[in-house]
Design a protein around this motif. Sequence first.
Motif, PDB file in Angstrom:
ATOM      1  N   LEU A 155      89.276  27.092 -13.845  1.00 26.10           N
ATOM      2  CA  LEU A 155      88.148  26.342 -14.413  1.00 26.10           C
ATOM      3  C   LEU A 155      88.215  24.868 -14.023  1.00 26.10           C
ATOM      4  O   LEU A 155      87.181  24.242 -13.752  1.00 26.10           O
ATOM      5  CB  LEU A 155      88.142  26.485 -15.934  1.00 26.10           C
ATOM      6  CG  LEU A 155      87.810  27.874 -16.478  1.00 26.10           C
ATOM      7  CD1 LEU A 155      87.936  27.908 -18.001  1.00 26.10           C
ATOM      8  CD2 LEU A 155      86.401  28.297 -16.070  1.00 26.10           C
ATOM      9  N   VAL A 156      89.431  24.315 -13.978  1.00 25.86           N
ATOM     10  CA  VAL A 156      89.584  22.914 -13.575  1.00 25.86           C
ATOM     11  C   VAL A 156      89.157  22.723 -12.121  1.00 25.86           C
ATOM     12  O   VAL A 156      88.439  21.773 -11.776  1.00 25.86           O
ATOM     13  CB  VAL A 156      91.046  22.449 -13.769  1.00 25.86           C
ATOM     14  CG1 VAL A 156      91.253  21.078 -13.136  1.00 25.86           C
ATOM     15  CG2 VAL A 156      91.388  22.394 -15.250  1.00 25.86           C
ATOM     16  N   SER A 162      96.680  32.616 -19.033  1.00 20.25           N
ATOM     17  CA  SER A 162      95.860  31.528 -19.584  1.00 20.25           C
ATOM     18  C   SER A 162      95.936  30.293 -18.694  1.00 20.25           C
ATOM     19  O   SER A 162      94.933  29.604 -18.473  1.00 20.25           O
ATOM     20  CB  SER A 162      96.336  31.188 -21.001  1.00 20.25           C
ATOM     21  OG  SER A 162      96.222  32.293 -21.860  1.00 20.25           O
ATOM     22  N   LEU A 163      97.154  30.024 -18.170  1.00 16.96           N
ATOM     23  CA  LEU A 163      97.325  28.891 -17.266  1.00 16.96           C
ATOM     24  C   LEU A 163      96.506  29.082 -15.993  1.00 16.96           C
ATOM     25  O   LEU A 163      95.857  28.140 -15.508  1.00 16.96           O
ATOM     26  CB  LEU A 163      98.806  28.735 -16.916  1.00 16.96           C
ATOM     27  CG  LEU A 163      99.158  27.623 -15.914  1.00 16.96           C
ATOM     28  CD1 LEU A 163      98.794  26.257 -16.485  1.00 16.96           C
ATOM     29  CD2 LEU A 163     100.636  27.673 -15.567  1.00 16.96           C
ATOM     30  N   ALA A 192      93.790  30.945 -15.620  1.00 13.10           N
ATOM     31  CA  ALA A 192      92.365  30.843 -15.951  1.00 13.10           C
ATOM     32  C   ALA A 192      91.961  29.385 -16.130  1.00 13.10           C
ATOM     33  O   ALA A 192      90.909  28.943 -15.643  1.00 13.10           O
ATOM     34  CB  ALA A 192      92.061  31.635 -17.217  1.00 13.10           C
ATOM     35  N   GLY A 193      92.814  28.610 -16.823  1.00 14.01           N
ATOM     36  CA  GLY A 193      92.519  27.193 -17.000  1.00 14.01           C
ATOM     37  C   GLY A 193      92.514  26.437 -15.687  1.00 14.01           C
ATOM     38  O   GLY A 193      91.655  25.587 -15.454  1.00 14.01           O
ATOM     39  N   GLY A 194      93.473  26.754 -14.810  1.00  8.93           N
ATOM     40  CA  GLY A 194      93.516  26.117 -13.497  1.00  8.93           C
ATOM     41  C   GLY A 194      92.272  26.414 -12.679  1.00  8.93           C
ATOM     42  O   GLY A 194      91.740  25.529 -11.996  1.00  8.93           O
ATOM     43  N   VAL A 226      99.650  22.545 -10.463  1.00  7.14           N
ATOM     44  CA  VAL A 226      99.689  23.888 -11.044  1.00  7.14           C
ATOM     45  C   VAL A 226     101.017  24.574 -10.745  1.00  7.14           C
ATOM     46  O   VAL A 226     101.608  25.237 -11.614  1.00  7.14           O
ATOM     47  CB  VAL A 226      98.506  24.731 -10.510  1.00  7.14           C
ATOM     48  CG1 VAL A 226      98.607  26.167 -11.000  1.00  7.14           C
ATOM     49  CG2 VAL A 226      97.180  24.123 -10.960  1.00  7.14           C
ATOM     50  N   THR A 264     103.699  25.841 -13.479  1.00  3.41           N
ATOM     51  CA  THR A 264     104.040  27.267 -13.485  1.00  3.41           C
ATOM     52  C   THR A 264     105.542  27.480 -13.410  1.00  3.41           C
ATOM     53  O   THR A 264     106.110  28.309 -14.137  1.00  3.41           O
ATOM     54  CB  THR A 264     103.353  27.977 -12.298  1.00  3.41           C
ATOM     55  OG1 THR A 264     101.938  27.786 -12.388  1.00  3.41           O
ATOM     56  CG2 THR A 264     103.651  29.469 -12.324  1.00  3.41           C
TER      57      THR A 264
END
Length: 247
Positions: free
Chosen positions: A50-51, A43-44, A46-48, A23, A27
């Motif tokens: 969730l992962v 968005s990055l 939030a996606g991180g 990440v 970034t």
Amino acid sequence: MKASLIALARDAISSLRDLLPVVLVITVFQMFVFHTPASGLMSLAAGGFLVVAGLTFFIFGLRLALFPIGEGLAHALAKKGSVFWLVLFAFALGFGTTIAEPALIAVAAEAAEVAAGADAIVWSAESQNSYALGLRMTVALAVGVALVVGVVRILANWSLPIMIISGYFLVILLTTIAPKDIIGIAYDLGGVTTSTVTVPLVTALGVGLASSLKGRNPMTDGFGLIAFASLTPILFVLVYGIIVQWS
């Protein structure tokens, strides 16, 4: 309940530690190379998150249910003395865990897309899906065979170094005759098997089997299955590429 929550928290910290370098690299490139706006970074993030959450619950579920089952079944089948069921279980375990491996699905789909773009003939969506499925089935079959070979090696007490060296000698030979566009895919797919799902389950199988056999040491005889699980997909995918080229 408290012990489960503590174990879940440990898995969350472990997942965060493993994914944090990835990440951070993404970034840095997004901020200083691509100059992504703040909305893209959100968005990055939030996606991180969730992962990390998905990987945490995934590992927790495996540790809670599947890992003990793998070791317990290997131990029970060895005690029962049924080589047939032990070999069948090893194959099913290798095939089942690999065919559902997310990394394998992603790499096979990407390989099919690249192969379609490099071919002079336009591939249909069905052809790409068929190629990707063929790669997945080939790798899953290879891992299943690898676990069968590994189990037989433990039972027969064969030399692990000699088998591994012989296997990579075959890899070198097949690399010289395989199509150039399949070689890189084959070597990458060999590494896909060293994943979050396959490694612990396969290790549990080997250790459980070696622990239940008289005269076997779990440290010296129980490990080594992962080496077969990484080697055989290279061999099988190279052969798959040769067959596809000839057809």
